[in-house]
Design a protein around this motif. Structure first.
Motif, PDB file in Angstrom:
ATOM      1  N   ILE A   1      -6.594  -0.192  -4.676  1.00  0.00           N
ATOM      2  CA  ILE A   1      -6.618   1.257  -4.472  1.00  0.00           C
ATOM      3  C   ILE A   1      -6.729   1.544  -2.982  1.00  0.00           C
ATOM      4  O   ILE A   1      -7.734   1.217  -2.353  1.00  0.00           O
ATOM      5  N   GLY A   2      -5.681   2.113  -2.411  1.00  0.00           N
ATOM      6  CA  GLY A   2      -5.683   2.458  -1.000  1.00  0.00           C
ATOM      7  C   GLY A   2      -4.803   1.539  -0.176  1.00  0.00           C
ATOM      8  O   GLY A   2      -4.965   0.317  -0.208  1.00  0.00           O
ATOM      9  N   ALA A   3      -3.862   2.130   0.574  1.00  0.00           N
ATOM     10  CA  ALA A   3      -2.961   1.363   1.432  1.00  0.00           C
ATOM     11  C   ALA A   3      -3.349   1.534   2.892  1.00  0.00           C
ATOM     12  O   ALA A   3      -2.513   1.771   3.761  1.00  0.00           O
ATOM     13  N   GLY A   4      -4.653   1.410   3.154  1.00  0.00           N
ATOM     14  CA  GLY A   4      -5.135   1.372   4.525  1.00  0.00           C
ATOM     15  C   GLY A   4      -5.230  -0.061   5.003  1.00  0.00           C
ATOM     16  O   GLY A   4      -4.696  -0.980   4.360  1.00  0.00           O
TER      17      GLY A   4
ATOM     18  N   TYR B   1       1.745  -1.876  13.023  1.00  0.00           N
ATOM     19  CA  TYR B   1       1.144  -2.853  12.116  1.00  0.00           C
ATOM     20  C   TYR B   1       1.132  -2.403  10.671  1.00  0.00           C
ATOM     21  O   TYR B   1       1.735  -3.050   9.796  1.00  0.00           O
ATOM     22  N   LEU B   2       0.491  -1.281  10.373  1.00  0.00           N
ATOM     23  CA  LEU B   2       0.317  -0.887   8.975  1.00  0.00           C
ATOM     24  C   LEU B   2       1.642  -0.542   8.304  1.00  0.00           C
ATOM     25  O   LEU B   2       1.913  -0.985   7.178  1.00  0.00           O
ATOM     26  N   GLN B   3       2.463   0.264   8.959  1.00  0.00           N
ATOM     27  CA  GLN B   3       3.736   0.628   8.345  1.00  0.00           C
ATOM     28  C   GLN B   3       4.673  -0.571   8.207  1.00  0.00           C
ATOM     29  O   GLN B   3       5.297  -0.751   7.151  1.00  0.00           O
ATOM     30  N   PRO B   4       4.814  -1.430   9.224  1.00  0.00           N
ATOM     31  CA  PRO B   4       5.613  -2.644   9.021  1.00  0.00           C
ATOM     32  C   PRO B   4       5.089  -3.530   7.890  1.00  0.00           C
ATOM     33  O   PRO B   4       5.882  -4.120   7.144  1.00  0.00           O
ATOM     34  N   LEU B   5       3.773  -3.616   7.759  1.00  0.00           N
ATOM     35  CA  LEU B   5       3.204  -4.436   6.682  1.00  0.00           C
ATOM     36  C   LEU B   5       3.531  -3.831   5.329  1.00  0.00           C
ATOM     37  O   LEU B   5       3.912  -4.545   4.384  1.00  0.00           O
TER      38      LEU B   5
ATOM     39  N   ALA C   1      -2.873   7.276  -2.477  1.00  0.00           N
ATOM     40  CA  ALA C   1      -2.807   8.693  -2.826  1.00  0.00           C
ATOM     41  C   ALA C   1      -1.964   9.493  -1.844  1.00  0.00           C
ATOM     42  O   ALA C   1      -1.327  10.478  -2.207  1.00  0.00           O
ATOM     43  N   GLY C   2      -1.949   9.079  -0.585  1.00  0.00           N
ATOM     44  CA  GLY C   2      -1.214   9.805   0.438  1.00  0.00           C
ATOM     45  C   GLY C   2       0.272   9.554   0.384  1.00  0.00           C
ATOM     46  O   GLY C   2       0.766   8.728  -0.388  1.00  0.00           O
ATOM     47  N   PRO C   3       1.032  10.246   1.243  1.00  0.00           N
ATOM     48  CA  PRO C   3       2.488  10.128   1.229  1.00  0.00           C
ATOM     49  C   PRO C   3       3.018   8.867   1.895  1.00  0.00           C
ATOM     50  O   PRO C   3       4.197   8.566   1.783  1.00  0.00           O
ATOM     51  N   ALA C   4       2.148   8.133   2.606  1.00  0.00           N
ATOM     52  CA  ALA C   4       2.584   6.929   3.310  1.00  0.00           C
ATOM     53  C   ALA C   4       1.404   5.991   3.480  1.00  0.00           C
ATOM     54  O   ALA C   4       0.234   6.402   3.364  1.00  0.00           O
ATOM     55  N   ALA C   5       1.709   4.727   3.744  1.00  0.00           N
ATOM     56  CA  ALA C   5       0.639   3.767   4.013  1.00  0.00           C
ATOM     57  C   ALA C   5      -0.135   4.201   5.252  1.00  0.00           C
ATOM     58  O   ALA C   5       0.407   4.824   6.162  1.00  0.00           O
ATOM     59  N   GLY C   6      -1.423   3.873   5.269  1.00  0.00           N
ATOM     60  CA  GLY C   6      -2.251   4.257   6.402  1.00  0.00           C
ATOM     61  C   GLY C   6      -2.463   5.749   6.504  1.00  0.00           C
ATOM     62  O   GLY C   6      -2.624   6.286   7.600  1.00  0.00           O
TER      63      GLY C   6
END
Length: 467
Positions: free
Chosen positions: A14-17, A94-98, A39-44
């Motif tokens: 749960i959570g893409a942080g 980092y987060l978006q590429p991952l 829950a958000g529209p994008a990771a991080g």
């Protein structure tokens, strides 16, 4: 619909942080399929909300090794390990590429609304541990249920800031005054946000790093060509002592030390007035619409135009109420972890490395990790979260020797929780790049024992790891 066998199911994260994506990377490294629900529209998503804030930690301390292993074949370039990223950099580089490498293992716009055991509410014992987890989610298309072999909650605490009220509850009138109160460090580079504070009198409530950041930037605004009349009012629930502003030049995290010195300069130079021993009980409207803060001791402060309440964060446990969690009654952290992170005793660097044993609950197979595992304690670091998820992934894979092995060494000093100066790379210069220095808001502060609880309470400013 019958649930598949547990071994055929993914582990729901749960959570893409930062902690959630790192958990997915460690699970993949173990041959286990993750499903990350954001829950958000994008990771991080949470980090994106403080994209303008610079971290205290260097790139070398905020990249997870298993994640880097996944990124390398995709041609990813590792940032300079000695540089200090802002939240925006952390997301973009980092987060978006991952998340992109993880592909459809990450579902955005999917809010978890409940977790339970399939066919078992929290009071039923029979055959409980043999049942897979049931996860309810809500998304744009409606509602859905998923099954999981284990659940890792890395949803953080960003969405649930603590109120301005001095007793843990919103002050009387706080909700009605919401149009003039923010619970985040404002981005004063945004023209609309800048206009909101320019030439205005702003109360900053809190004594952690986020409050330092707000004070420093209000002072910068006051000194700018268009900032005449800008004034900060710093509201502290305790008094000011020699350690209030952190370790300064002795801080092993130079960017954080510089931030404390900048906040001190804001007060010394007259850009902010300090009000000590003030616990907000009510927020009233003046005749001109400004706000009057009223203390528990009946003190009434002069009206302010805006309030920035930076009193910490707390975990949202509402969607986990059907699980049997073992949480400390004070910190809302796992009971075995709570004594290790007690802000009255520990800074981030004095927290022992820990993993699946300290993160376990009576409900086997569920783990709270990252910032959420710390409950209301402000002592969290990104590298601590990465070690947590490494251990948890090993435990889920059945490799208990690896799960119990310590693979992290933390510096032993420091103010933790919160982020650094927005855009002041010069402030990050220093001889050492460790994490922490003696934490004014985390240790005994040199104040009377009766004030220590208030000091710790006030210090809970946002995580340097952001998850």
């Amino acid at each position: 619909m019958n649930a598949p066998a547990a071994t055929e199911l993914p582990v729901v994260v749960i959570g893409a942080g930062p902690a959630g994506l790192a958990a997915a990377a460690h699970l993949i490294d173990r041959g286990i399929e993750p499903l990350v629900l954001e829950a958000g529209p994008a990771a991080g998503a949470a980090v994106r909300e403080w994209a303008h804030v610079r971290l205290f930690s260097t790139w070398g301390e905020v990249i997870d090794p298993a994640a880097e292993k996944l990124l390398a074949p995709a041609g990813w370039t590792r940032p300079d390990p000695a540089a200090y990223p802002a939240g925006r950099d952390w997301v973009d580089l980092y987060l978006q590429p991952l998340a992109a490498v993880l592909g459809d293992r990450v579902r955005t716009g999917a809010r978890v609304t409940g977790v339970s055991r399939t066919g078992r509410d929290r009071i039923v014992d029979a055959d409980r541990e043999a049942r897979p987890f049931l996860v309810h989610i809500a998304h744009a298309g409606g509602e859905e249920r998923l099954f999981a072999r284990a659940v890792i909650d890395a949803s953080g605490t960003w969405a649930t800031p603590s109120p301005a009220g001095g007793s843990g509850l919103p002050a009387l009138g706080e909700k009605a005054a919401a149009d003039r109160i923010t619970y985040r460090v404002p981005d004063l580079k945004d023209p609309a946000v800048r206009a909101r504070y320019t030439g205005r009198r702003t109360a900053v409530i809190g004594s952690g790093a986020s409050a330092f950041t707000a004070l420093a930037h209000l002072a910068d605004l006051a000194k700018s060509d268009d900032g005449a009349g800008t004034k900060g009012v710093w509201i502290l629930r305790r008094g000011i002592s020699g350690s209030t502003f952190g370790g300064g030049e002795a801080d092993q995290l130079p960017a954080r030390g510089a931030l404390g010195l900048a906040a001190k300069a804001a007060v010394d130079d007259g850009h902010a007035d300090a009000v000590t021993g003030f616990r907000t009980e009510a927020i009233e409207r003046a005749h001109d619409g400004r706000l009057i803060l009223v203390g528990e001791d009946d003190r009434r402060l002069d009206p302010v135009d805006e309030v920035i309440a930076l009193t910490g964060f707390r975990p949202d446990l509402s969607f986990l109420e059907e699980l049997r969690l073992g949480l400390d009654e004070r910190l809302q952290a796992p009971v075995a972890l709570a004594p290790l992170i007690d802000p009255n005793q520990h800074s981030c660097g004095t927290v022992p490395p820990h993993g699946r044993r300290e993160l376990s609950h009576p409900e086997q197979g569920v783990y709270l990790v990252g910032m959420k595992s710390y409950g209301r304690a402000p002592t969290f670091l990104a590298m601590t979260g990465y070690e947590q998820v490494r251990s948890v992934a090993a435990a889920i894979a059945g490799d208990l020797d690896a799960a119990d092995r310590v693979e992290l060494t933390l510096p032993e000093t420091g103010v933790c929780g919160g982020a650094g100066l927005f855009d002041a790379p010069d402030a990050a210069e220093g001889d050492s790049g460790g994490c922490c220095a003696p934490a004014p808001q985390l240790v005994q502060l040199g104040v009377p024992a009766a004030a220590e609880a208030a000091a710790a309470e006030e210090a809970q400013a946002g995580g340097c790891c952001g998850s």
